[in-house]
Structures are given as C-alpha cells and as structure tokens.
Design a protein around this motif. Structure first.
Motif, mmCIF file in Angstrom:
data_model
loop_
_atom_site.group_PDB
_atom_site.id
_atom_site.type_symbol
_atom_site.label_atom_id
_atom_site.label_comp_id
_atom_site.label_asym_id
_atom_site.label_seq_id
_atom_site.Cartn_x
_atom_site.Cartn_y
_atom_site.Cartn_z
ATOM 1 N N VAL A 41 114.615 -18.480 -31.046
ATOM 2 C CA VAL A 41 115.075 -18.968 -32.344
ATOM 3 C C VAL A 41 116.588 -18.776 -32.481
ATOM 4 N N LEU A 42 117.076 -17.633 -32.065
ATOM 5 C CA LEU A 42 118.514 -17.370 -32.175
ATOM 6 C C LEU A 42 119.321 -18.284 -31.261
ATOM 7 N N ILE A 43 118.821 -18.552 -30.085
ATOM 8 C CA ILE A 43 119.507 -19.475 -29.167
ATOM 9 C C ILE A 43 119.577 -20.865 -29.792
ATOM 10 N N MET A 44 118.476 -21.308 -30.374
ATOM 11 C CA MET A 44 118.460 -22.627 -31.017
ATOM 12 C C MET A 44 119.390 -22.663 -32.230
ATOM 13 N N ALA A 45 119.421 -21.575 -32.983
ATOM 14 C CA ALA A 45 120.294 -21.525 -34.164
ATOM 15 C C ALA A 45 121.758 -21.620 -33.752
ATOM 16 N N LEU A 46 122.109 -20.986 -32.648
ATOM 17 C CA LEU A 46 123.496 -21.032 -32.179
ATOM 18 C C LEU A 46 123.860 -22.390 -31.571
ATOM 19 N N ALA A 47 122.872 -23.184 -31.219
ATOM 20 C CA ALA A 47 123.131 -24.509 -30.645
ATOM 21 C C ALA A 47 123.515 -25.534 -31.708
ATOM 22 N N VAL A 48 123.194 -25.228 -32.961
ATOM 23 C CA VAL A 48 123.517 -26.126 -34.073
ATOM 24 C C VAL A 48 124.958 -25.843 -34.517
ATOM 25 N N PRO A 49 125.735 -26.875 -34.818
ATOM 26 C CA PRO A 49 127.093 -26.625 -35.326
ATOM 27 C C PRO A 49 127.060 -25.792 -36.609
ATOM 28 N N ILE A 50 127.816 -24.708 -36.599
ATOM 29 C CA ILE A 50 127.858 -23.788 -37.741
ATOM 30 C C ILE A 50 129.308 -23.673 -38.203
ATOM 31 N N GLU A 51 129.542 -23.948 -39.468
ATOM 32 C CA GLU A 51 130.894 -23.893 -40.021
ATOM 33 C C GLU A 51 131.290 -22.486 -40.437
ATOM 34 N N ASN A 52 130.335 -21.639 -40.681
ATOM 35 C CA ASN A 52 130.586 -20.287 -41.164
ATOM 36 C C ASN A 52 130.761 -19.338 -39.979
ATOM 37 N N ASP A 53 131.996 -18.875 -39.769
ATOM 38 C CA ASP A 53 132.283 -17.987 -38.636
ATOM 39 C C ASP A 53 131.533 -16.667 -38.722
ATOM 40 N N VAL A 54 131.330 -16.170 -39.927
ATOM 41 C CA VAL A 54 130.608 -14.913 -40.097
ATOM 42 C C VAL A 54 129.163 -15.079 -39.628
ATOM 43 N N MET A 55 128.557 -16.206 -39.954
ATOM 44 C CA MET A 55 127.176 -16.462 -39.526
ATOM 45 C C MET A 55 127.093 -16.518 -38.006
ATOM 46 N N VAL A 56 128.063 -17.137 -37.366
ATOM 47 C CA VAL A 56 128.073 -17.210 -35.898
ATOM 48 C C VAL A 56 128.117 -15.800 -35.316
ATOM 49 N N VAL A 57 128.980 -14.956 -35.854
ATOM 50 C CA VAL A 57 129.100 -13.574 -35.367
ATOM 51 C C VAL A 57 127.782 -12.826 -35.560
ATOM 52 N N GLU A 58 127.156 -12.999 -36.728
ATOM 53 C CA GLU A 58 125.898 -12.309 -36.997
ATOM 54 C C GLU A 58 124.785 -12.782 -36.065
ATOM 55 N N LEU A 59 124.709 -14.087 -35.835
ATOM 56 C CA LEU A 59 123.699 -14.613 -34.918
ATOM 57 C C LEU A 59 123.916 -14.095 -33.502
ATOM 58 N N ARG A 60 125.163 -14.081 -33.064
ATOM 59 C CA ARG A 60 125.462 -13.564 -31.719
ATOM 60 C C ARG A 60 125.126 -12.091 -31.601
ATOM 61 N N ARG A 61 125.408 -11.334 -32.646
ATOM 62 C CA ARG A 61 125.095 -9.901 -32.644
ATOM 63 C C ARG A 61 123.579 -9.691 -32.600
ATOM 64 N N ASP A 62 122.854 -10.470 -33.404
ATOM 65 C CA ASP A 62 121.385 -10.377 -33.388
ATOM 66 C C ASP A 62 120.839 -10.725 -32.004
ATOM 67 N N LEU A 63 121.376 -11.774 -31.401
ATOM 68 C CA LEU A 63 120.923 -12.189 -30.079
ATOM 69 C C LEU A 63 121.214 -11.104 -29.043
ATOM 70 N N ALA A 64 122.392 -10.504 -29.108
ATOM 71 C CA ALA A 64 122.732 -9.427 -28.171
ATOM 72 C C ALA A 64 121.771 -8.247 -28.320
ATOM 73 N N GLU A 65 121.407 -7.928 -29.556
ATOM 74 C CA GLU A 65 120.477 -6.817 -29.788
ATOM 75 C C GLU A 65 119.086 -7.140 -29.254
ATOM 76 N N ILE A 66 118.627 -8.355 -29.474
ATOM 77 C CA ILE A 66 117.318 -8.763 -28.948
ATOM 78 C C ILE A 66 117.333 -8.689 -27.420
ATOM 79 N N ARG A 67 118.385 -9.178 -26.816
ATOM 80 C CA ARG A 67 118.479 -9.141 -25.363
ATOM 81 C C ARG A 67 118.547 -7.718 -24.834
ATOM 82 N N ARG A 68 119.203 -6.839 -25.588
ATOM 83 C CA ARG A 68 119.254 -5.426 -25.193
ATOM 84 C C ARG A 68 117.843 -4.845 -25.212
#
Length: 72
Positions: A41-68
């Motif tokens: 889900v997080l990978i798909m969410a990051l594939a969509v154009p996102i205008e909010n830089d904070v949201m991009v950072v949060e999604l990437r952080r969530d994805l990194a934690e899941i991968r960890r």
C-alpha cells in the motif's frame, strides 16, 4: 484493527489517489502484522503524484519502518 482495516479499505476504494487514506490503510495492516500488505500500500501511495512534501516524507518513513520490521 480489523474494523479499522475495513473502514480504511472502503475509504481507499472511494479515494484511491489520497495518500493520507492509503497511509491509514497501511497503518491498519501494520496493526495486524500484515506487513507485506502495508508495504504494498505504501509503495502504491508513493507512486501517485503527491503535492504535499510532508506527506511524502511521512510515507517514506512509514515504508522504511515496515521494511525494517520485515528485515529488508
């Protein structure tokens, strides 16, 4: 957590390009230890154009934690 997943899935179906809803869905999966689903889900969410830089950072952080947690 299952009820949260159900509501998040319905919301995600209604608004598939809303990254905040996708993030909620991923969180509901994580709460149930469905880490592979959360990662998808997080990978798909990051594939969509996102205008909010904070949201991009949060999604990437969530994805990194899941991968960890997955050991990746």
């Amino acid at each position: 957590p299952r009820t949260a997943e159900e509501y998040a899935r319905k919301a995600a179906a209604a608004e598939p390009n809303d990254p905040s809803i996708q993030r909620l869905l991923a969180a509901s999966y994580r709460a149930q230890d469905k880490l592979d689903e959360a990662e998808d889900v997080l990978i798909m969410a990051l594939a969509v154009p996102i205008e909010n830089d904070v949201m991009v950072v949060e999604l990437r952080r969530d994805l990194a934690e899941i991968r960890r947690l997955l050991g990746r």
